[in-house]
Design an enzyme around this catalytic site. Structure first.
Site, PDB file in Angstrom:
ATOM      1  N   ARG A 198       1.841  -0.255  -5.126  1.00 45.55           N
ATOM      2  CA  ARG A 198       1.835  -1.725  -5.035  1.00 45.55           C
ATOM      3  C   ARG A 198       1.167  -2.191  -3.748  1.00 45.55           C
ATOM      4  O   ARG A 198       1.278  -1.553  -2.698  1.00 45.55           O
ATOM      5  CB  ARG A 198       3.238  -2.324  -5.174  1.00 45.55           C
ATOM      6  CG  ARG A 198       4.136  -2.415  -3.948  1.00 45.55           C
ATOM      7  CD  ARG A 198       4.762  -1.112  -3.555  1.00 45.55           C
ATOM      8  NE  ARG A 198       5.284  -0.305  -4.631  1.00 45.55           N
ATOM      9  CZ  ARG A 198       6.538  -0.358  -5.063  1.00 45.55           C
ATOM     10  NH1 ARG A 198       7.393  -1.164  -4.490  1.00 45.55           N
ATOM     11  NH2 ARG A 198       6.945   0.458  -6.010  1.00 45.55           N
TER      12      ARG A 198
ATOM     13  N   ILE B  62       5.449   7.022  -0.495  1.00 52.28           N
ATOM     14  CA  ILE B  62       4.128   7.654  -0.599  1.00 52.28           C
ATOM     15  C   ILE B  62       3.142   6.600  -0.108  1.00 52.28           C
ATOM     16  O   ILE B  62       2.931   5.587  -0.774  1.00 52.28           O
ATOM     17  CB  ILE B  62       3.808   8.053  -2.050  1.00 52.28           C
ATOM     18  CG1 ILE B  62       4.943   8.888  -2.641  1.00 52.28           C
ATOM     19  CG2 ILE B  62       2.483   8.815  -2.112  1.00 52.28           C
ATOM     20  CD1 ILE B  62       4.920   8.953  -4.142  1.00 52.28           C
TER      21      ILE B  62
ATOM     22  N   PHE C 105       0.844  -1.207   0.000  1.00 49.50           N
ATOM     23  CA  PHE C 105       0.000   0.000   0.000  1.00 49.50           C
ATOM     24  C   PHE C 105       0.874   1.250   0.000  1.00 49.50           C
ATOM     25  O   PHE C 105       0.735   2.118   0.858  1.00 49.50           O
ATOM     26  CB  PHE C 105      -0.981   0.014   1.198  1.00 49.50           C
ATOM     27  CG  PHE C 105      -1.911  -1.165   1.221  1.00 49.50           C
ATOM     28  CD1 PHE C 105      -3.092  -1.132   0.486  1.00 49.50           C
ATOM     29  CD2 PHE C 105      -1.600  -2.308   1.944  1.00 49.50           C
ATOM     30  CE1 PHE C 105      -3.945  -2.226   0.487  1.00 49.50           C
ATOM     31  CE2 PHE C 105      -2.441  -3.403   1.944  1.00 49.50           C
ATOM     32  CZ  PHE C 105      -3.612  -3.361   1.222  1.00 49.50           C
ATOM     33  N   HIS C 106       1.791   1.292  -0.921  1.00 44.97           N
ATOM     34  CA  HIS C 106       2.627   2.482  -1.052  1.00 44.97           C
ATOM     35  C   HIS C 106       3.258   2.522  -2.444  1.00 44.97           C
ATOM     36  O   HIS C 106       3.195   1.540  -3.205  1.00 44.97           O
ATOM     37  CB  HIS C 106       3.713   2.529   0.035  1.00 44.97           C
ATOM     38  CG  HIS C 106       4.685   1.395  -0.002  1.00 44.97           C
ATOM     39  ND1 HIS C 106       4.684   0.373   0.911  1.00 44.97           N
ATOM     40  CD2 HIS C 106       5.706   1.128  -0.845  1.00 44.97           C
ATOM     41  CE1 HIS C 106       5.649  -0.470   0.642  1.00 44.97           C
ATOM     42  NE2 HIS C 106       6.286  -0.041  -0.437  1.00 44.97           N
ATOM     43  N   ALA C 107       3.839   3.688  -2.737  1.00 45.44           N
ATOM     44  CA  ALA C 107       4.629   3.868  -3.966  1.00 45.44           C
ATOM     45  C   ALA C 107       5.948   4.517  -3.562  1.00 45.44           C
ATOM     46  O   ALA C 107       6.114   4.967  -2.423  1.00 45.44           O
ATOM     47  CB  ALA C 107       3.868   4.755  -4.958  1.00 45.44           C
TER      48      ALA C 107
END
Ligand code: TYD
Length: 134
Positions: free
Chosen positions: A95, A120, A48-50
């Site tokens: 992702r 992020i 749950f981040h980029a």
């Protein structure tokens, strides 16, 4: 979509199989960090981040895991379940990791050292950041 599956070079004989991964030859970046995940659970999702400036290769050394990859316009799924295939994820890709099999082990090769400031973790911020890049 800034991701791809890369077949790793397998050296196999009757003793078993061996994969050697060389930076800038088998994968498109220098490796500055290696980390791995184990003791994963099927009902616990991760990610749950980029990343603004990070490239990674993820390999399921054992077991399987379903990835969701999202570039802000499209969302695609990849089942990672082979120790001889690496999932390359480039910059600015959201992702998520779901449906870990019991005992799944993921190893990650990363192009940069760990830097929490570079993450992020909010999906709306991720989308805003993409617009600002245009
Ligand atoms: P986290 O980013 O939440 O994992 P995921 O990839 O599943 O989203 O990381 C879990 C914890 O581990 C968090 O406290 C940060 C820490 N961590 C490091 O210290 N170094 C690293 O290289 C990574 C990837 C995580």
């Amino acid at each position: 979509m800034n991701y791809k599956l890369i077949d790793m070079p397998v050296h196999g004989d009757k003793r078993g199989k061996l994969v050697a991964i060389e930076a800038l030859k088998d994968i498109p970046f220098e490796i500055k960090r290696v980390y791995y995940m184990f003791d994963t659970l099927p009902n616990e999702s991760r990610g749950f981040h980029a990343h603004k400036d990070l490239e990674q290769i993820i390999i399921a050394m054992d077991g399987a895991c379903r990835f969701i990859l999202d570039d802000g316009e499209r969302r695609e799924q990849v089942l990672l379940n082979r120790p001889d295939v690496g999932l390359y994820i480039g910059k600015n890709m959201w992702r998520e990791m779901h449906d870990f099999s019991y005992g799944c082990k993921l190893v990650v090769l990363a192009s940069e050292h760990y830097d929490e400031k570079e993450y992020i973790r909010n999906y709306d911020e991720f989308l805003k950041g993409l617009k600002n890049n245009d």
